[in-house]
Design an enzyme around this catalytic site. Structure first.
Site, PDB file in Angstrom:
ATOM      1  N   THR A 117       0.602  -0.965   0.282  1.00 16.40           N
ATOM      2  CA  THR A 117      -0.176   0.187  -0.025  1.00 16.40           C
ATOM      3  C   THR A 117       0.895   0.797  -0.014  1.00 16.40           C
ATOM      4  O   THR A 117       0.311   2.234  -0.563  1.00 16.40           O
ATOM      5  CB  THR A 117      -1.025   0.171   0.997  1.00 16.40           C
ATOM      6  N   GLN A 157       0.898  -8.821  -5.870  1.00 10.88           N
ATOM      7  CA  GLN A 157      -0.409 -10.545  -6.024  1.00 10.88           C
ATOM      8  C   GLN A 157       0.476 -11.391  -7.340  1.00 10.88           C
ATOM      9  O   GLN A 157      -0.048 -12.936  -6.852  1.00 10.88           O
ATOM     10  CB  GLN A 157      -1.934 -10.243  -6.431  1.00 10.88           C
ATOM     11  N   ALA A 175       6.164  -7.921   0.762  1.00  8.98           N
ATOM     12  CA  ALA A 175       7.043  -9.513   1.687  1.00  8.98           C
ATOM     13  C   ALA A 175       5.665 -10.077   1.708  1.00  8.98           C
ATOM     14  O   ALA A 175       5.653 -11.479   1.509  1.00  8.98           O
ATOM     15  CB  ALA A 175       7.425  -8.754   2.262  1.00  8.98           C
ATOM     16  N   THR A 211      13.750   4.774  10.417  1.00 10.25           N
ATOM     17  CA  THR A 211      14.387   3.770  10.727  1.00 10.25           C
ATOM     18  C   THR A 211      14.207   2.609   9.951  1.00 10.25           C
ATOM     19  O   THR A 211      13.062   2.191  10.032  1.00 10.25           O
ATOM     20  CB  THR A 211      14.786   3.067  11.986  1.00 10.25           C
ATOM     21  N   CYS A 262      -8.529  -5.905   2.783  1.00 10.89           N
ATOM     22  CA  CYS A 262      -7.998  -4.608   2.458  1.00 10.89           C
ATOM     23  C   CYS A 262      -8.870  -3.991   3.192  1.00 10.89           C
ATOM     24  O   CYS A 262      -8.074  -2.445   2.697  1.00 10.89           O
ATOM     25  CB  CYS A 262      -7.394  -3.951   0.998  1.00 10.89           C
TER      26      CYS A 262
END
Lengths: 387, 387
Positions: B72, B178, B199, B237, B324
């Site tokens: 996203t 996807q 991921a 970070t 989602c």
């Protein structure tokens, strides 16, 4: 050979065992928290348990906790033009202090011409008289001030700042990333309207943070948009295991805080006493309340960059200041704002302690400092360049 | 009692063992990748190794890989007004297909009035003639099209789309979230200018993704701003352990892809054959190339929401479509764009397989479907409401 001594906890802390256990238990939760089947509900309940833990920790409502990918994202999300308190005026401009983190200096979604910088004094404390002038009789502002500075550890008088901010109909965002887990506070005690937190500074995983709101704040508009997660305020599949580990780290950090803080204060006192014994070390913000774990010091003529490498070769990880600028060595904007002379800024070294720091670590650090400062002691103006 | 059967891999996949091992090995890396001491360098090298793995996987330059907190965020970062190819015109508008993910439908930083939606046909494939008309003789656009749809699994003819896009001086962003790890592709084969990956769809951790650029794309402006991480294109970070686990998942997923895909195709064939045996199940996008693992089907009169719960009670996790949108049940915009009748949209169920899916899982799913479809078979127009 000595083992490594890690004195850069303000950059990022190692995982607490409780956070590690939470990750190991929950990384196999396959479900998406937005799915309604059993696996989805299991993921959802982990996220909500962590949200409850965070809400309890700062006395907020769980529904006003927005999980993000870290403190930087939380700060960017907070700095939203048009924020308002129910019944109040929308914020048209942004007022920040001169010593804020880079993610606040970036201004979020305010334009540069909408931003004003409030000065700090020689100890790195926000000038409240100047702040009053900046806010009085002007369009409503969002004011963003950090609770404790990441370089000096100096703690701002946030309650007093909040009173000034609210008296002028403005809103206060507090970046509490560096203070969280090191000094006690609640949203109410700070009188903050918005609060940013990060997991990896308290022993949670990197890549998780949160923005917390008081109940009557409206107008937070998502920066990451798409799905309806986080009540429409932050889209994207939740980092379920990371959020669960953040929750575990919060409980561990707040539970351990009184004892850990006392231990760090004592270790730091010994550290600072030893540092000052050589080469005329100056400790910044020493005269004001500081986090229990942070020492920023300098020596005239020292090159901090070289000194970091020299300490590293002695097995000690220290920082030349904020690590948030991708290794680029730039003079500290924090010390510059405090009016510190450029020669001292150039040598500023940050030593930050954590819950694993031991007496032996301080010994090893001071032994290295005795060696390194000796090079300076020979009157070598270029400092530690030979290392 | 049967064990749980997870058939919602398109929502989120469980961690691959290799990703879990990477997390377990690296979660104790305390250093910040921006720090120059040994601990910082160790963190940096983990991030860069994962960046190299991702770059190799899609034949990109490592310096053009930007790690994000997920697909996203990567999509939002991609959709930047003013993007341009060196020597080309900046994109002034955004053209997307009607079946994109919510994070692309949101438009990134384009204004709603700068966005145009390209239609799809009854199989969910983008109408290239319509796309030509939308692009020809108009100001330069960024075109964003997904490689494979998350609901139907339909694979777009991206090469053909890319030719149309580039012939009009426009740029192509491909949301490959996807498709990644399920079908082979490189940046060059897709002829994409920007590519989004995630991921957790390939067995890496939730909360990590990436945007990949071709070499001559300029103008990507950070959405998360502050420190100079990711070459100034994504501050904050880095999620070091998560990124390392993403790298491990990429290598495992691409290494396992040929065998896993073949196994999933065979399992799915049996699944779909069984589904069609009862209650007149219709399978969407069956006539076009699809991902090997995805089945979206419906039965007239079925309530997908009720059916998901009924399957769940039978021990089987399935989805009523995209997960989602925070559990909100809304008619699928994908099927609506394909011109599917509302009665069929209402009953659309997605079954998505993964590398752990076994014959026995398909058996258990079909046994449940036999029971559940039987309720429908009795002519009960309200479908599975009694479950």
């Amino acid at each position: 050979m000595n083992s490594r001594v890690y004195l850069d906890w303000n950059a990022t802390a190692p995982l607490r065992p409780q956070a590690r256990a939470a990750l190991a238990t929950h990384w196999n939760v396959a479900g998406n928290p937005s799915s309604i089947h059993e696996e989805g509900r299991a993921a959802r309940s982990l996220v909500e348990a962590a949200r409850d833990a965070l809400a309890r920790a700062v006395s907020a409502d769980a529904r006003n906790v927005i999980f993000t990918s870290g403190g930087t994202e939380a700060n960017g999300l907070a700095l939203t033009p048009g924020l308002f308190r129910k019944g109040g005026k929308p914020c048209e401009r942004l007022v920040i202090s001169a010593i804020e983190h880079a993610s606040v200096l970036a201004g979020g979604r305010f334009l540069p011409e909408q931003m004003t910088i409030a000065p700090v004094d020689g100890d790195g404390i926000v000038d409240r008289d100047a702040l009053r002038v900046l806010l009085h009789g002007k369009p409503a502002a969002l004011v963003s001030m950090m609770l404790a500075n990441n370089e000096t550890g100096a703690i701002q008088p946030i309650g007093e700042i909040a009173d000034i901010v609210h008296a002028t109909g403005c809103l206060l965002h507090v970046d509490a990333v560096q203070a969280f887990g090191k000094i006690p506070f609640t949203l109410g005690e700070l009188k903050a309207d918005l609060l940013s937190l990060s997991a990896h500074k308290i022993g949670g995983p990197k890549g998780v943070g949160a923005l917390v709101l008081t109940n009557d704040i409206e107008g937070v508009a998502a920066t990451i948009r798409g799905g309806g997660q986080e009540r429409g305020r932050r889209a994207g599949t939740e980092n379920v295991a990371g959020i669960a580990a953040f929750g575990a780290a919060i409980e561990a950090a707040l539970g351990g805080m009184p004892a850990e803080s006392e231990a760090m204060v004592n270790l730091r006192a010994r550290l600072e006493s030893g540092l000052k014994r050589h080469a005329g070390a100056v400790i910044f913000s020493e005269a004001v309340p500081r986090l229990p774990n942070t020492t920023l010091f300098s020596v005239p003529g020292l090159s901090a960059e070289t000194a970091v490498i020299a300490f590293d070769l002695e097995g000690i990880a220290v920082s030349s200041g904020s690590a948030c600028s991708s290794g680029k060595v730039q003079p500290s904007h924090v010390l510059a704002a405090m009016g510190v002379a450029p020669g001292l800024i150039r040598g500023a070294l940050r030593l930050s302690l954590g819950w694993q720091t031991q007496d032996a670590d301080i010994d090893q650090c001071l032994e290295a400092w005795r060696k390194l400062s000796g090079v300076l002691g020979r009157g070598n103006e270029t400092g530690l360049e030979r290392f």
